[in-house]
Design a protein around this motif. Sequence first.
Motif, mmCIF file in Angstrom:
data_model
loop_
_atom_site.group_PDB
_atom_site.id
_atom_site.type_symbol
_atom_site.label_atom_id
_atom_site.label_comp_id
_atom_site.label_asym_id
_atom_site.label_seq_id
_atom_site.Cartn_x
_atom_site.Cartn_y
_atom_site.Cartn_z
ATOM 1 N N LEU A 14 0.825 -1.213 0.000
ATOM 2 C CA LEU A 14 0.000 0.000 0.000
ATOM 3 C C LEU A 14 0.858 1.260 0.000
ATOM 4 N N GLN A 15 1.954 1.223 0.732
ATOM 5 C CA GLN A 15 2.852 2.377 0.765
ATOM 6 C C GLN A 15 3.414 2.648 -0.619
ATOM 7 N N LYS A 16 3.829 1.598 -1.310
ATOM 8 C CA LYS A 16 4.386 1.763 -2.660
ATOM 9 C C LYS A 16 3.336 2.311 -3.624
ATOM 10 N N LEU A 17 2.123 1.768 -3.548
ATOM 11 C CA LEU A 17 1.052 2.254 -4.410
ATOM 12 C C LEU A 17 0.696 3.706 -4.107
ATOM 13 N N LEU A 18 0.601 4.026 -2.830
ATOM 14 C CA LEU A 18 0.246 5.386 -2.438
ATOM 15 C C LEU A 18 1.348 6.366 -2.812
ATOM 16 N N LYS A 19 2.587 5.934 -2.689
ATOM 17 C CA LYS A 19 3.699 6.805 -3.076
ATOM 18 C C LYS A 19 3.636 7.111 -4.573
ATOM 19 N N SER A 20 3.323 6.099 -5.373
ATOM 20 C CA SER A 20 3.171 6.320 -6.816
ATOM 21 C C SER A 20 2.013 7.260 -7.107
ATOM 22 N N ALA A 21 0.915 7.081 -6.386
ATOM 23 C CA ALA A 21 -0.253 7.946 -6.584
ATOM 24 C C ALA A 21 0.061 9.383 -6.188
ATOM 25 N N VAL A 22 0.828 9.577 -5.127
ATOM 26 C CA VAL A 22 1.208 10.925 -4.692
ATOM 27 C C VAL A 22 2.091 11.579 -5.744
ATOM 28 N N GLU A 23 3.018 10.820 -6.313
ATOM 29 C CA GLU A 23 3.888 11.371 -7.361
ATOM 30 C C GLU A 23 3.080 11.747 -8.597
ATOM 31 N N ILE A 24 2.135 10.917 -8.992
ATOM 32 C CA ILE A 24 1.274 11.228 -10.143
ATOM 33 C C ILE A 24 0.435 12.469 -9.852
ATOM 34 N N LYS A 25 -0.063 12.568 -8.620
ATOM 35 C CA LYS A 25 -0.866 13.732 -8.236
ATOM 36 C C LYS A 25 -0.024 15.008 -8.300
ATOM 37 N N LYS A 26 1.214 14.930 -7.832
ATOM 38 C CA LYS A 26 2.105 16.093 -7.885
ATOM 39 C C LYS A 26 2.359 16.517 -9.329
ATOM 40 N N GLU A 27 2.599 15.542 -10.207
ATOM 41 C CA GLU A 27 2.807 15.858 -11.623
ATOM 42 C C GLU A 27 1.574 16.496 -12.238
ATOM 43 N N ASN A 28 0.414 15.974 -11.914
ATOM 44 C CA ASN A 28 -0.825 16.545 -12.437
ATOM 45 C C ASN A 28 -1.079 17.947 -11.898
ATOM 46 N N ASP A 29 -0.750 18.172 -10.640
ATOM 47 C CA ASP A 29 -0.925 19.513 -10.067
ATOM 48 C C ASP A 29 -0.004 20.530 -10.733
ATOM 49 N N LEU A 30 1.181 20.083 -11.119
ATOM 50 C CA LEU A 30 2.141 20.982 -11.759
ATOM 51 C C LEU A 30 1.759 21.296 -13.201
ATOM 52 N N THR A 31 1.107 20.353 -13.885
ATOM 53 C CA THR A 31 0.761 20.593 -15.289
ATOM 54 C C THR A 31 -0.501 21.418 -15.454
ATOM 55 N N ILE A 32 -1.328 21.469 -14.443
ATOM 56 C CA ILE A 32 -2.587 22.215 -14.570
ATOM 57 C C ILE A 32 -2.425 23.668 -14.207
#
Length: 160
Positions: free
Chosen positions: A142-160
Motif C-alpha cells: 500500500l505504501q508503494k502504491l500510495l507513493k506512486s499515486a502521490v507522485e502522479i498527483k504532484k505531476e498533475n498539479d504541476l501541469t494544470i
Amino acid sequence: MSRKQGSTLFLKSAIVLLGIGVLALCVVLYLNIDEASDSGEEFVFLHILLAVFYASAIPFYAALHQAFKLLQYIDRNEAFSEISVAALRRIKHCGFAISMLYVVSLPLFYYVAEKDDAPGLLLIGLLLAFAAMVISVFAAVLQKLLKSAVEIKKENDLTI
C-alpha cells in the motif's frame, strides 16, 4: 456525516475495539501467568514469553495509532499525501518488529510447548509471526502504491 466518514468511523471504532481487546488480553495473561506454571524453570520461560507479548504490544499500539491517523487523513481528504505514505511506512515497520519479536521467541514457544506437551502453543507463535509479517507486507504494498499515486498527483498539479 457523509458516507465516507461513516466508513472511516466504523474502521476507527474497530481500531479502538482491537486496542481494548489486546489490553484486556494483556491484563488477563498477567493475572493468570502464576497459575499456569508449577516448576521454577517453566515459570521463567512463561514470564519471558509474557515479556515478549508485552514488548510486541508496543509496536502494535503504535501501528494502531498510525492507522487511526491514516483514517483521519482520509476524512480530511489528505489521503494522497506524503504524511499518509509516512503513516503506512511506520505501520510496515511496526508489523515487521512484531514479526521479528515472535520469530526470535519461537525457541521459547517450542520449549514451553515441549514441557507442557502442547504443540498448539508453537502454532500460536508461528501464527502471530506470520500474521504480523502479512500486515507488514500489505502495508509495504500500500505504501508503494500510495507513493506512486502521490507522485502522479504532484505531476498533475504541476501541469494544470
